[in-house]
Design a protein around this motif. Structure first.
Motif, PDB file in Angstrom:
ATOM      1  N   CYS A  11       0.841  -1.209   0.000  1.00  0.00           N
ATOM      2  CA  CYS A  11       0.000   0.000   0.000  1.00  0.00           C
ATOM      3  C   CYS A  11       0.870   1.251   0.000  1.00  0.00           C
ATOM      4  O   CYS A  11       0.587   2.211  -0.733  1.00  0.00           O
ATOM      5  N   ARG A  12       1.928   1.265   0.778  1.00  0.00           N
ATOM      6  CA  ARG A  12       2.823   2.430   0.818  1.00  0.00           C
ATOM      7  C   ARG A  12       3.470   2.646  -0.554  1.00  0.00           C
ATOM      8  O   ARG A  12       3.590   3.780  -1.009  1.00  0.00           O
ATOM      9  N   ALA A  13       3.844   1.571  -1.221  1.00  0.00           N
ATOM     10  CA  ALA A  13       4.452   1.686  -2.556  1.00  0.00           C
ATOM     11  C   ALA A  13       3.442   2.203  -3.575  1.00  0.00           C
ATOM     12  O   ALA A  13       3.828   2.837  -4.561  1.00  0.00           O
ATOM     13  N   ALA A  14       2.160   1.961  -3.334  1.00  0.00           N
ATOM     14  CA  ALA A  14       1.104   2.366  -4.275  1.00  0.00           C
ATOM     15  C   ALA A  14       0.694   3.828  -4.110  1.00  0.00           C
ATOM     16  O   ALA A  14      -0.143   4.317  -4.874  1.00  0.00           O
ATOM     17  N   LEU A  15       1.254   4.538  -3.156  1.00  0.00           N
ATOM     18  CA  LEU A  15       0.844   5.912  -2.868  1.00  0.00           C
ATOM     19  C   LEU A  15       1.347   6.941  -3.869  1.00  0.00           C
ATOM     20  O   LEU A  15       0.993   8.104  -3.767  1.00  0.00           O
ATOM     21  N   THR A  16       2.140   6.534  -4.827  1.00  0.00           N
ATOM     22  CA  THR A  16       2.716   7.494  -5.766  1.00  0.00           C
ATOM     23  C   THR A  16       1.690   7.997  -6.773  1.00  0.00           C
ATOM     24  O   THR A  16       0.764   7.286  -7.170  1.00  0.00           O
ATOM     25  N   GLY A  17       1.859   9.252  -7.166  1.00  0.00           N
ATOM     26  CA  GLY A  17       1.033   9.819  -8.225  1.00  0.00           C
ATOM     27  C   GLY A  17      -0.352  10.227  -7.776  1.00  0.00           C
ATOM     28  O   GLY A  17      -0.723  10.115  -6.606  1.00  0.00           O
ATOM     29  N   ASP A  18      -1.138  10.681  -8.755  1.00  0.00           N
ATOM     30  CA  ASP A  18      -2.486  11.162  -8.453  1.00  0.00           C
ATOM     31  C   ASP A  18      -3.518  10.031  -8.453  1.00  0.00           C
ATOM     32  O   ASP A  18      -4.695  10.258  -8.260  1.00  0.00           O
ATOM     33  N   ASN A  23      -4.582   2.895  -7.060  1.00  0.00           N
ATOM     34  CA  ASN A  23      -3.466   1.957  -6.923  1.00  0.00           C
ATOM     35  C   ASN A  23      -3.624   1.103  -5.666  1.00  0.00           C
ATOM     36  O   ASN A  23      -3.412  -0.111  -5.689  1.00  0.00           O
ATOM     37  N   VAL A  24      -3.998   1.747  -4.565  1.00  0.00           N
ATOM     38  CA  VAL A  24      -4.201   1.020  -3.309  1.00  0.00           C
ATOM     39  C   VAL A  24      -5.387   0.077  -3.440  1.00  0.00           C
ATOM     40  O   VAL A  24      -5.357  -1.046  -2.928  1.00  0.00           O
ATOM     41  N   ARG A  25      -6.435   0.488  -4.158  1.00  0.00           N
ATOM     42  CA  ARG A  25      -7.577  -0.399  -4.374  1.00  0.00           C
ATOM     43  C   ARG A  25      -7.135  -1.696  -5.054  1.00  0.00           C
ATOM     44  O   ARG A  25      -7.596  -2.778  -4.703  1.00  0.00           O
ATOM     45  N   GLU A  26      -6.233  -1.588  -6.022  1.00  0.00           N
ATOM     46  CA  GLU A  26      -5.716  -2.791  -6.698  1.00  0.00           C
ATOM     47  C   GLU A  26      -4.963  -3.684  -5.716  1.00  0.00           C
ATOM     48  O   GLU A  26      -5.093  -4.910  -5.760  1.00  0.00           O
ATOM     49  N   VAL A  27      -4.173  -3.094  -4.828  1.00  0.00           N
ATOM     50  CA  VAL A  27      -3.434  -3.864  -3.816  1.00  0.00           C
ATOM     51  C   VAL A  27      -4.422  -4.587  -2.898  1.00  0.00           C
ATOM     52  O   VAL A  27      -4.283  -5.789  -2.630  1.00  0.00           O
ATOM     53  N   VAL A  28      -5.430  -3.869  -2.427  1.00  0.00           N
ATOM     54  CA  VAL A  28      -6.420  -4.453  -1.518  1.00  0.00           C
ATOM     55  C   VAL A  28      -7.223  -5.542  -2.239  1.00  0.00           C
ATOM     56  O   VAL A  28      -7.481  -6.611  -1.669  1.00  0.00           O
ATOM     57  N   ALA A  29      -7.603  -5.300  -3.483  1.00  0.00           N
ATOM     58  CA  ALA A  29      -8.358  -6.305  -4.245  1.00  0.00           C
ATOM     59  C   ALA A  29      -7.559  -7.605  -4.371  1.00  0.00           C
ATOM     60  O   ALA A  29      -8.126  -8.692  -4.236  1.00  0.00           O
ATOM     61  N   ARG A  30      -6.262  -7.485  -4.625  1.00  0.00           N
ATOM     62  CA  ARG A  30      -5.415  -8.697  -4.695  1.00  0.00           C
ATOM     63  C   ARG A  30      -5.363  -9.406  -3.341  1.00  0.00           C
ATOM     64  O   ARG A  30      -5.435 -10.630  -3.265  1.00  0.00           O
ATOM     65  N   ALA A  31      -5.235  -8.624  -2.282  1.00  0.00           N
ATOM     66  CA  ALA A  31      -5.129  -9.219  -0.941  1.00  0.00           C
ATOM     67  C   ALA A  31      -6.394  -9.976  -0.562  1.00  0.00           C
ATOM     68  O   ALA A  31      -6.319 -11.113  -0.083  1.00  0.00           O
ATOM     69  N   ILE A 119     -13.585  -1.231  -3.202  1.00  0.00           N
ATOM     70  CA  ILE A 119     -13.996   0.039  -3.784  1.00  0.00           C
ATOM     71  C   ILE A 119     -13.100   1.144  -3.242  1.00  0.00           C
ATOM     72  O   ILE A 119     -12.598   1.049  -2.124  1.00  0.00           O
ATOM     73  N   ALA A 120     -12.915   2.182  -4.046  1.00  0.00           N
ATOM     74  CA  ALA A 120     -12.213   3.390  -3.604  1.00  0.00           C
ATOM     75  C   ALA A 120     -13.230   4.521  -3.506  1.00  0.00           C
ATOM     76  O   ALA A 120     -14.002   4.745  -4.440  1.00  0.00           O
ATOM     77  N   PHE A 121     -13.256   5.209  -2.373  1.00  0.00           N
ATOM     78  CA  PHE A 121     -14.099   6.380  -2.167  1.00  0.00           C
ATOM     79  C   PHE A 121     -13.213   7.615  -2.151  1.00  0.00           C
ATOM     80  O   PHE A 121     -12.132   7.595  -1.549  1.00  0.00           O
ATOM     81  N   VAL A 142      -8.400   1.010   4.110  1.00  0.00           N
ATOM     82  CA  VAL A 142      -7.139   1.739   3.958  1.00  0.00           C
ATOM     83  C   VAL A 142      -7.482   3.194   3.673  1.00  0.00           C
ATOM     84  O   VAL A 142      -8.330   3.484   2.826  1.00  0.00           O
ATOM     85  N   TYR A 143      -6.815   4.093   4.382  1.00  0.00           N
ATOM     86  CA  TYR A 143      -7.094   5.527   4.273  1.00  0.00           C
ATOM     87  C   TYR A 143      -5.846   6.290   3.887  1.00  0.00           C
ATOM     88  O   TYR A 143      -4.752   5.963   4.354  1.00  0.00           O
ATOM     89  N   GLY A 144      -6.033   7.326   3.092  1.00  0.00           N
ATOM     90  CA  GLY A 144      -4.925   8.155   2.614  1.00  0.00           C
ATOM     91  C   GLY A 144      -4.542   9.235   3.599  1.00  0.00           C
ATOM     92  O   GLY A 144      -4.547  10.423   3.264  1.00  0.00           O
ATOM     93  N   GLY A 145      -4.242   8.852   4.812  1.00  0.00           N
ATOM     94  CA  GLY A 145      -3.840   9.772   5.864  1.00  0.00           C
ATOM     95  C   GLY A 145      -3.976   9.090   7.207  1.00  0.00           C
ATOM     96  O   GLY A 145      -4.243   7.897   7.290  1.00  0.00           O
ATOM     97  N   ASP A 146      -3.807   9.874   8.269  1.00  0.00           N
ATOM     98  CA  ASP A 146      -3.968   9.348   9.615  1.00  0.00           C
ATOM     99  C   ASP A 146      -5.451   9.406   9.978  1.00  0.00           C
ATOM    100  O   ASP A 146      -5.980  10.454  10.360  1.00  0.00           O
TER     101      ASP A 146
END
Length: 176
Positions: A11-18, A23-31, A119-121, A142-146
């Motif tokens: 997930c941390r590696a997927a944080l790049t770009g806009d 990207n994180v949704r794809e990681v979670v979907a695989r998991a 899903i990504a919201f 998974v959330y894009g922040g704290d």
């Protein structure tokens, strides 16, 4: 065996770009597609919110919804990715009423997530959540922040009026 540390690393590696949330949704979907996920992480789980990772740029939670559990309409103020690996999570999507100065909402749609769905919201989404089953539902969130540090809102179930979200009260309600 499921490796929560590897999930966090991916997930941390997927944080790049806009496209971070997609990207994180794809990681979670695989998991969650891997049967080892449910076998490896479900054992963590009585009803509640179980933190797998928390940092300023990323929070990873294992959320276990008790049967019939309902969470009031709320926002996150950051993108969110939800991947159900056991059970079902029904989301009602809400929108702010035009001209109501950010205080009231109305239902605008719904999204039901079953086992193996992710899903990504976006950061502006307002949703409420229900576990409609007579058994627990488990999902990676998974959330894009704290997730725990950002002030957020929830809406009164009768008046649909906005108020500050009390994270500690929500965690107690969820059993976490």
């Amino acid at each position: 065996m499921f490796d929560a540390d590897l999930l966090v690393e991916d997930c941390r590696a997927a944080l790049t770009g806009d496209r971070a949330s997609l990207n994180v949704r794809e990681v979670v979907a695989r998991a969650i597609a891997d049967p080892a996920c449910a076998a490896g992480i479900a054992g963590r789980g009585e009803a509640g919110v179980h933190t797998l990772h928390r940092s300023p740029e990323l929070t990873v939670l294992n959320v276990v919804w008790a049967p019939g559990m309902v969470l009031l309409p709320h926002n996150h103020e950051m993108w969110a990715v939800i991947g159900v690996y056991s059970g079902r999570e029904d989301n009602i999507l809400w929108r702010r009423l035009p001209g109501d100065a950010r205080t009231r909402i109305e239902a605008a749609g719904a999204k039901s997530l079953g086992e193996g769905e992710a899903i990504a919201f976006g950061p502006d989404v307002i949703h409420s959540v229900l576990n409609p089953l007579s058994r627990p539902t488990s999902a990676l969130h998974v959330y894009g922040g704290d997730f725990f540090a950002v002030p957020r809102s929830e809406w009164d179930p009768e008046t649909h009026t906005e108020r500050p979200l009390d994270v500690e009260a929500v965690l107690r309600r969820l059993g976490g």
